[in-house]
Design an enzyme around this catalytic site. Structure first.
Site, PDB file in Angstrom:
ATOM      1  N   ARG A  69       0.836  -1.201   0.000  1.00  0.00           N
ATOM      2  CA  ARG A  69       0.000   0.000   0.000  1.00  0.00           C
ATOM      3  C   ARG A  69       0.874   1.256   0.000  1.00  0.00           C
ATOM      4  O   ARG A  69       2.017   1.257   0.444  1.00  0.00           O
ATOM      5  CB  ARG A  69      -0.976   0.001   1.157  1.00  0.00           C
ATOM      6  CG  ARG A  69      -0.346  -0.089   2.505  1.00  0.00           C
ATOM      7  CD  ARG A  69      -1.430  -0.217   3.570  1.00  0.00           C
ATOM      8  NE  ARG A  69      -0.968  -0.965   4.711  1.00  0.00           N
ATOM      9  CZ  ARG A  69      -1.764  -1.684   5.485  1.00  0.00           C
ATOM     10  NH1 ARG A  69      -3.044  -1.778   5.229  1.00  0.00           N
ATOM     11  NH2 ARG A  69      -1.273  -2.328   6.527  1.00  0.00           N
ATOM     12  N   GLU A  84      -3.266   5.833   4.080  1.00  0.00           N
ATOM     13  CA  GLU A  84      -2.829   4.847   3.086  1.00  0.00           C
ATOM     14  C   GLU A  84      -3.853   4.668   1.970  1.00  0.00           C
ATOM     15  O   GLU A  84      -5.065   4.769   2.206  1.00  0.00           O
ATOM     16  CB  GLU A  84      -2.648   3.488   3.775  1.00  0.00           C
ATOM     17  CG  GLU A  84      -1.601   3.509   4.850  1.00  0.00           C
ATOM     18  CD  GLU A  84      -1.660   2.293   5.776  1.00  0.00           C
ATOM     19  OE1 GLU A  84      -0.615   1.921   6.291  1.00  0.00           O
ATOM     20  OE2 GLU A  84      -2.748   1.719   5.963  1.00  0.00           O
ATOM     21  N   ASP A 102      -7.267  -5.921  28.245  1.00  0.00           N
ATOM     22  CA  ASP A 102      -6.846  -4.622  27.695  1.00  0.00           C
ATOM     23  C   ASP A 102      -6.228  -3.836  28.851  1.00  0.00           C
ATOM     24  O   ASP A 102      -6.664  -3.996  30.003  1.00  0.00           O
ATOM     25  CB  ASP A 102      -8.073  -3.864  27.154  1.00  0.00           C
ATOM     26  CG  ASP A 102      -7.703  -2.699  26.239  1.00  0.00           C
ATOM     27  OD1 ASP A 102      -8.027  -2.757  25.044  1.00  0.00           O
ATOM     28  OD2 ASP A 102      -7.101  -1.714  26.742  1.00  0.00           O
ATOM     29  N   ASP A 121       1.026  -3.182  12.220  1.00  0.00           N
ATOM     30  CA  ASP A 121       0.703  -3.071  10.795  1.00  0.00           C
ATOM     31  C   ASP A 121       1.267  -1.801  10.172  1.00  0.00           C
ATOM     32  O   ASP A 121       0.735  -1.281   9.208  1.00  0.00           O
ATOM     33  CB  ASP A 121      -0.819  -3.145  10.591  1.00  0.00           C
ATOM     34  CG  ASP A 121      -1.572  -2.024  11.291  1.00  0.00           C
ATOM     35  OD1 ASP A 121      -0.945  -1.271  12.055  1.00  0.00           O
ATOM     36  OD2 ASP A 121      -2.786  -1.884  11.061  1.00  0.00           O
TER      37      ASP A 121
HETATM   38  P1  NAD Z   1      -8.478   0.757  19.116  1.00  0.00           P
HETATM   39  O1  NAD Z   1      -7.643   1.961  19.373  1.00  0.00           O
HETATM   40  O2  NAD Z   1      -9.952   0.891  19.024  1.00  0.00           O
HETATM   41  O3  NAD Z   1      -8.167  -0.367  20.209  1.00  0.00           O
HETATM   42  C1  NAD Z   1      -6.870  -0.715  20.613  1.00  0.00           C
HETATM   43  C2  NAD Z   1      -6.933  -1.193  22.060  1.00  0.00           C
HETATM   44  O4  NAD Z   1      -5.615  -1.671  22.426  1.00  0.00           O
HETATM   45  C3  NAD Z   1      -7.275  -0.098  23.071  1.00  0.00           C
HETATM   46  O5  NAD Z   1      -8.427  -0.461  23.797  1.00  0.00           O
HETATM   47  C4  NAD Z   1      -6.029   0.008  23.955  1.00  0.00           C
HETATM   48  O6  NAD Z   1      -6.322   0.312  25.321  1.00  0.00           O
HETATM   49  C5  NAD Z   1      -5.447  -1.396  23.815  1.00  0.00           C
HETATM   50  N1  NAD Z   1      -4.033  -1.527  24.160  1.00  0.00           N
HETATM   51  C6  NAD Z   1      -3.003  -0.688  23.854  1.00  0.00           C
HETATM   52  N2  NAD Z   1      -1.856  -1.173  24.362  1.00  0.00           N
HETATM   53  C7  NAD Z   1      -2.163  -2.337  24.988  1.00  0.00           C
HETATM   54  C8  NAD Z   1      -1.400  -3.299  25.700  1.00  0.00           C
HETATM   55  N3  NAD Z   1      -0.105  -3.139  25.894  1.00  0.00           N
HETATM   56  N4  NAD Z   1      -2.035  -4.397  26.189  1.00  0.00           N
HETATM   57  C9  NAD Z   1      -3.369  -4.566  26.019  1.00  0.00           C
HETATM   58  N5  NAD Z   1      -4.147  -3.669  25.368  1.00  0.00           N
HETATM   59  C10 NAD Z   1      -3.548  -2.562  24.860  1.00  0.00           C
HETATM   60  O7  NAD Z   1      -7.884   0.153  17.747  1.00  0.00           O
HETATM   61  P2  NAD Z   1      -8.551  -0.938  16.782  1.00  0.00           P
HETATM   62  O8  NAD Z   1      -9.355  -0.282  15.713  1.00  0.00           O
HETATM   63  O9  NAD Z   1      -9.169  -2.039  17.580  1.00  0.00           O
HETATM   64  O10 NAD Z   1      -7.248  -1.471  16.052  1.00  0.00           O
HETATM   65  C11 NAD Z   1      -6.241  -2.155  16.774  1.00  0.00           C
HETATM   66  C12 NAD Z   1      -5.012  -2.265  15.918  1.00  0.00           C
HETATM   67  O11 NAD Z   1      -5.280  -3.109  14.784  1.00  0.00           O
HETATM   68  C13 NAD Z   1      -4.537  -0.940  15.326  1.00  0.00           C
HETATM   69  O12 NAD Z   1      -3.130  -0.871  15.470  1.00  0.00           O
HETATM   70  C14 NAD Z   1      -4.909  -1.007  13.871  1.00  0.00           C
HETATM   71  O13 NAD Z   1      -4.010  -0.278  13.068  1.00  0.00           O
HETATM   72  C15 NAD Z   1      -4.791  -2.491  13.616  1.00  0.00           C
HETATM   73  N6  NAD Z   1      -5.600  -2.973  12.500  1.00  0.00           N
HETATM   74  C16 NAD Z   1      -5.046  -3.923  11.717  1.00  0.00           C
HETATM   75  C17 NAD Z   1      -5.774  -4.423  10.652  1.00  0.00           C
HETATM   76  C18 NAD Z   1      -5.184  -5.510   9.810  1.00  0.00           C
HETATM   77  O14 NAD Z   1      -5.715  -5.825   8.743  1.00  0.00           O
HETATM   78  N7  NAD Z   1      -4.120  -6.144  10.238  1.00  0.00           N
HETATM   79  C19 NAD Z   1      -7.060  -3.936  10.377  1.00  0.00           C
HETATM   80  C20 NAD Z   1      -7.620  -2.989  11.220  1.00  0.00           C
HETATM   81  C21 NAD Z   1      -6.870  -2.506  12.298  1.00  0.00           C
END
Ligand code: NAD
Length: 350
Positions: free
Chosen positions: A55, A66, A171, A237
């Site tokens: 991307r 992105e 979390d 990611d």
């Molecule tokens: P979000 O911000 O809604 O949730 C993330 C959660 O992680 C929060 O509740 C936070 O308190 C918790 N957190 C942070 N550090 C932590 C730790 N050390 N231990 C436990 N919990 C912890 O984000 P989201 O939309 O749920 O996305 C999560 C991640 O997934 C993001 O980094 C996003 O970029 C990634 N993502 C990846 C894909 C993929 O295809 N691989 C797709 C969508 C999102």
């Protein structure tokens, strides 16, 4: 004013957030996850047909924006998506997205849709397709570490597609765990809220890490991970953003979507550039081995690839046909004489 109405061929179906939510409720969340999984698996099986590129990312101090394009030769698709971990502190989403499909023969768009919710569904469906392929047979328990926006979708996809019966939530923010547990009430999953990642991993055959932090975080250390589990690592990611201790990567069989992108963005950015990885599409088509034995740790180093969005866009396009779940959008200028764009503008002056 004499403004001509756009012709049907110039009107692009637009699926708003409201339409998307109605579509999901019309289908049923788990049914839609299963449907998306079918489309994703079908497109992974014809992987070689697609135009593929990592991307196109524009990084800033607080996040990334992105573009994710691909084409199967007949249809072209792209998604616009951001990732801003600090957004939630300001009451904004970490990830938002919209996407478009176009007809390759004419270049005309044929669908424009919200993709914030759709991304959560497609990411969860992809995780489940891969877990069905690699996780220990008969997996019933998943640890869900990171209980943010993606977490309920991940849990429900693992239930619908893999047969998971229990999710163990953890979390760092207890409010996120409470929210996730409340949202999963009545889902048919046994939901256990935990005080530590170690506790969440007790008895789990699948470990999903889905945290958001723009740094090399260590959500899982080496000694936390026993043999034979499947790790579904979603949160790492982006360049500079990972969740797993490198020692885990050295013990695991690593499976990726598109190595050229994952080496930049995934957990494996912590490894040498030639560290062996297996492409999921090759396991699906029988060209590569999946899980080798009961002791092997399998790791899906998920970063999210354009073909998954393409599959999701195709799914939505097929499902809204014959429904009222879209607005016809006047997106394309469409003069009667294709070369008289200026004349069309003049006539609109009235
Ligand atoms: P979000 O911000 O809604 O949730 C993330 C959660 O992680 C929060 O509740 C936070 O308190 C918790 N957190 C942070 N550090 C932590 C730790 N050390 N231990 C436990 N919990 C912890 O984000 P989201 O939309 O749920 O996305 C999560 C991640 O997934 C993001 O980094 C996003 O970029 C990634 N993502 C990846 C894909 C993929 O295809 N691989 C797709 C969508 C999102």
């Amino acid at each position: 004013m004499n403004i001509p109405k756009p012709s049907d061929k110039a009107l692009v179906p637009f699926v708003s957030v409201d339409h998307m939510m109605k579509l999901i409720h019309h289908e049923g969340v788990e049914q839609m996850l299963a449907g998306l999984a079918e489309y994703i698996e079908a497109d992974f099986r014809r992987w070689e047909l697609f135009d593929k590129t990592p991307r196109v990312a524009s990084h800033s101090e607080k996040g990334v924006i992105e573009l994710m394009p691909t084409s199967d030769g007949d249809v072209y698709g792209f998604k616009y998506v951001n990732g801003h971990p600090s957004n939630t502190a300001d009451g904004l989403q970490t990830v938002t997205a919209f996407g478009l499909l176009a007809d390759v023969a004419t270049g005309y768009p044929v669908l424009l849709t919200e993709m914030t919710i759709l991304t959560a569904l497609r990411t969860a469906a992809t995780s489940a397709v891969v877990a069905r392929l690699l996780a220990p047979r008969g997996s019933k328990v998943m640890a869900m570490i990171g209980n943010g926006a993606q977490s309920e979708f991940q849990s429900l996809a693992m239930k619908a597609i893999v047969g998971i019966e229990e999710v163990r939530l953890y979390d760092i923010d207890k409010a996120a765990t409470r929210k996730c547990a409340a949202n999963l009430e009545g889902s048919g999953l046994r939901v256990v809220s935990c005080d530590s990642a170690e506790d969440a991993m007790l008895g789990a055959q699948i470990i999903t890490t889905c945290t958001a932090d723009k740094q090399y975080a260590t959500i899982l250390t080496d000694n936390m991970v026993g043999s034979g589990v499947h790790i579904n690592a979603i949160g790492g990611d982006c360049p500079g953003k990972t969740e797993l201790a490198p020692a885990i990567l050295h013990r695991a069989g690593i499976f990726v979507e598109y190595p050229e992108q994952t080496r930049i963005e995934g957990e494996i950015q912590q490894l040498e550039a030639d560290h062996p990885v297996t492409e999921i599409w090759q396991v699906l088509t029988g060209q590569a081995e999946g899980r080798r034995n009961d002791e092997q740790i399998t790791l899906f180093d998920s970063v999210g690839f354009a073909i998954e969005d393409f599959s999701a866009l195709r799914y939505v396009r097929d499902r809204i046909k014959g429904t009222e779940l879209f607005h016809p959008l006047d997106l394309l200028a469409d003069p009667d004489d294709p070369r008289d764009l200026f004349g069309m503008l003049q006539r609109a002056k009235g």
